[in-house]
Design an enzyme around this catalytic site. Structure first.
Site, short mmCIF file in Angstrom:
data_model
loop_
_atom_site.label_atom_id
_atom_site.label_comp_id
_atom_site.label_asym_id
_atom_site.label_seq_id
_atom_site.Cartn_x
_atom_site.Cartn_y
_atom_site.Cartn_z
N THR A 292 0.90 -1.30 -0.04
CA THR A 292 -0.07 -0.07 -0.10
C THR A 292 0.97 1.29 0.10
OG1 THR A 292 -1.75 1.28 1.09
CG2 THR A 292 -0.23 0.02 2.72
N HIS B 114 1.28 -13.05 12.86
CA HIS B 114 2.16 -13.46 13.73
C HIS B 114 2.23 -15.13 13.87
CE1 HIS B 114 5.63 -12.90 16.13
NE2 HIS B 114 5.24 -12.11 17.21
#
Length: 485
Positions: free
Chosen positions: A404, A456
């Protein structure tokens, strides 16, 4: 062949298709045809907006448009009939379902939803002979309400119930070949089953809707008109219960309410699902990209890049791909259903693009195998198609990682949220001239900040840190595009 069978073969219904992967609804943006227009197989008849993109729908039949079942701006479930086509317009007027009886037909009325089998049309009251082989479902009795034999028999015969009970019971009619549409019970409004379902979905009581259809039938437009908010009249509040005036109240005419739908609705749902499903970790690094910015200018003059759009995002994308190649375990997905980690040997690089309809993330398929000119070509096509609102649902499916570019808005960096199903997203901040220690001296250098968010569950701190450090290393020393690539 019966008239009913002939009509079924003559009129073809086109249902809202699933134009994406598992989409459940779409909004009709624009009709390109109207009833009476001639259409051919493959002709685009409307444009719809799904939760992913705007898509044009072709009709699979030749014929004349018979009916448009929904207006523009209406959201329709996948599998719902949106248009019907008369495939044999030269056959003349539509044949009635059965020969008319001697008496004049009564006003058509909507049958109960549980009376009419799916796919069959109700016969008008006063039409059709009654073969003995067909059975009719009994009307359900409302609990707690005594049966009224005379009124019920009159209703079954297709006549309105008399105001005063007759002296003698009316004989039951012979079974009909199809469910007979009856006159409404006292106070029951006239409406077809789809209109009743629409009113139920919108929370509209049909008894409060003013009908505009023939014979007093309530149409879809009537329901939508009843659902439209009307200006609330001023209501006088008794002085005894009126609260103290609040000077900070904002009048309704200074606010705008916009329905959440289409791309914006899908984006909101995806971001909420991602934020509360994947445990996000975001790391940052500030890097001197002076050499990369010089390389951008040199590539613009390179004959091999002639006619291609060369910008810093192109080299950031290439650096990201090279870093993933060095750390392939980053390119993975979490399969919750099977409790597995799916490692992928391909990289579909998503590019977040702001469009008039909202933020979308199309991706470049197999971006890791593209040369720099190929990557530049596909990146330019991706952005151009997105801005025109022509991105296909397939182009937004199957992404593995995303970039982005918040720097185009002058933003230094951010904490991006993962695109659902992906393992990482890189935010590229604004490139600014800043004081920087270079070769032991403070100099003005072009500097940017990168932010990497990752899942994660898939990527631990060490792996995420190594990935981000390698991206920065390539941008600081772009010759690594060759030595590492």
């Amino acid at each position: 062949m019966t008239a009913s069978t002939a009509n079924d073969q003559r009129f073809r219904e086109f249902k809202m298709p699933d134009v994406g992967e598992g989409l459940t609804e779409a909004e009709i943006l624009k009709w390109y045809v109207q009833p009476g227009d001639t259409v051919t197989d493959g002709q685009v008849v409307c444009e719809v907006e799904t939760a992913k993109a705007a898509v044009e729908l072709p009709i699979p039949y030749d014929g004349v448009v018979h009916e448009l079942n929904f207006g523009e701006g209406v959201t329709v479930d996948v599998g719902t009939v949106i248009i019907s086509v008369d495939t044999d317009p030269g056959a003349g007027p539509v044949a009635p379902a059965a020969a008319p009886a001697a008496e004049a037909p009564a006003a058509p009325a909507a049958p109960e939803e549980d009376e009419e089998p799916q796919g069959r049309q109700a016969v008008l009251v006063g039409y059709g002979a009654a073969p003995s082989s067909t059975k009719r479902r009994p009307r359900r009795q409302q609990p707690g309400v005594p049966a009224q034999p005379a009124a019920l028999q009159a209703e079954l015969n297709g006549h309105a119930a008399p105001a005063v009970a007759p002296a003698a019971p009316v004989a039951a009619p012979a079974p009909a070949p199809a469910p007979v549409a009856s006159a409404p019970a006292a106070g029951r409004p006239l409406a077809k089953p789809p209109v009743r379902k629409l009113a139920k979905d919108l929370g509209i009581d049909l008894a409060t809707v003013a009908p505009t259809g023939p014979e007093g039938i309530i149409t879809r437009e009537d329901v939508y008109a009843a659902a439209a908010p009307a200006p609330a009249p001023a209501v006088a509040v008794p002085a005894a219960v009126a609260p103290a005036p609040v000077p900070a109240v904002v009048s309704a005419d200074r606010e705008r309410r916009v329905p959440v739908k289409g791309v914006r609705k899908a984006t909101a749902q995806a971001m909420v699902a991602s934020a509360f499903t994947a445990p996000h970790v975001t790391e940052f690094i500030t890097v001197d990209v002076t050499r990369t910015m010089k390389l951008v200018q040199e590539l613009k003059q390179d004959p091999d890049m002639a006619g291609l759009r060369v910008n810093p995002l192109l080299l950031v994308a290439k650096a990201f791909l090279i870093a993933i190649r060095r750390h392939p375990d980053v390119n993975a997905a979490w399969d919750e259903a099977n409790q597995e980690i799916v490692y992928k040997d391909y990289i579909n690089l998503g590019i977040a693009a702001a469009t008039p309809r909202g933020l979308i993330v199309p991706n470049i398929k197999d971006a890791g195998t593209k040369t720099l000119p190929q990557l530049a070509t596909e990146l330019a096509e991706l952005v151009s198609t997105a801005r025109e609102g022509k991105t296909s649902p397939a182009a937004m499916s199957g992404g593995t990682v995303t970039i982005t570019n918040v720097g185009v808005f002058g933003v230094d960096t951010g904490t991006p949220i993962l695109n659902p199903g992906e393992s990482a997203i890189l935010a590229f901040g604004a490139v600014k001239l800043q004081p920087w220690v270079h070769k032991g001296k403070v100099k003005a250098r072009q500097v940017t900040t990168l932010a990497l968010s990752f899942d994660h569950r898939l990527i631990d701190g060490e792996l995420g840190s190594r990935l981000l450090a390698d991206i920065a290393a390539v941008l600081e020393q772009p010759r690594r595009l060759i030595t590492w690539g």
